[in-house]
Enzyme design. Structure first.
Site: not given
Ligand code: PEP
Length: 251
Positions: A9-11, A95, A97, A167, A173, A213, A234-235
């Site tokens: 998930n590049w966001k 998601h 966010e 999640e 994150g 994470s 994510g990251g």
């Protein structure tokens, strides 16, 4: 046997001009991982470059959101037919966010997920509790509500186009990861809740990803759990080497 699915998930992190390089690096680094479905979910503006770069590779391209209407006066939105036309195969829906910052509710998650599935793409539907909810003993209630409302009207026949991502919001994150046992407990709850909606036989076939994470160093023990069928990353999806390390752990 459920095929593992690892999705990045590049966001809002990768420029259109950087997209082809990262997709190609991911494709190269995950070439040997034939038993794992590899996906990069990218910002809408990166989709065209990502699809082009992924051509002829094992990498599938996904989007990070989709509107439920096929077309019309919805300034700033992207429809499912637009994504299909561009070659998108997966869409992340709900998601945390989007729930936290953009007013996403279980009802809008439901509309989006059904539209994605009806358009023939795979919906990656995210669920997960906040730390406050977990500490208040509301974990089961929250997950059941997100599943029951978010997947209302999704049938057994739809489920080959459904992936669920667990999640925990407190792990996204933050560097904090759910322990493999904590994650497995919720994944089993998700599968049992899904079984009530679409039947146990179908629920048994649906992939449930863990997200929060996940890194090369903790992926193997998470992915070894019986109900953890992949990861939403994510990251660590922003560096091909890290992402490939997670894919390798699932292979
Ligand atoms: C995510 O945003 O879906 C996610 C899991 O992020 P991270 O891996 O950075 O925690």
């Amino acid at each position: 046997m459920r095929k593992k699915i690892i999705a990045g998930n590049w966001k809002m992190n990768v420029l259109p001009s950087e997209t082809a390089t990262l997709v190609k690096e991911v494709a190269e680094a995950t070439k040997a991982c034939g038993n794992v479905e590899v996906v990069c979910c990218v910002p809408a503006i990166d989709v065209a470059a990502a699809i082009e770069a992924a051509k002829g590779t094992q990498v599938g391209i996904g989007a990070e959101n989709a509107h439920w209407e096929a077309k019309g006066a919805f300034t700033g939105e992207i429809s499912c037919p637009m994504l299909v036309d561009a070659g998108v195969k997966y869409v992340i829906i709900g998601h945390s966010e989007r729930r936290q910052y953009f007013g996403e509710t279980d009802e809008t998650v439901n509309k989006r997920a059904r539209a994605v599935i009806a358009a023939g793409m795979t919906a990656i539907v995210c669920v997960g509790e906040t730390l406050e909810e977990r500490e208040a003993g509301k974990l089961v209630e929250v997950i059941e509500r997100q599943m029951n409302v978010g997947l209302k009207g999704v049938t057994a026949a739809d489920c080959d186009k459904l992936v669920i991502a667990y999640e925990p919001v407190w792990a996204i994150g933050t560097g904090k990861t759910a322990t493999p046992d904590q994650a497995q407990e919720v994944h089993a709850l998700i599968r049992a809740t899904l079984a009530k909606l679409v039947g146990a036989e179908t629920a048994d076939k649906v992939r449930i990803q863990y997200g929060g994470s996940m890194k090369p160093g903790n992926a193997a023990e998470l992915l070894a759990k019986p109900d953890i069928d992949g990861g939403l990353i994510g990251g660590a999806a922003l560096k091909a080497g890290d992402f490939a390390g997670i894919v390798a752990a699932g292979n």
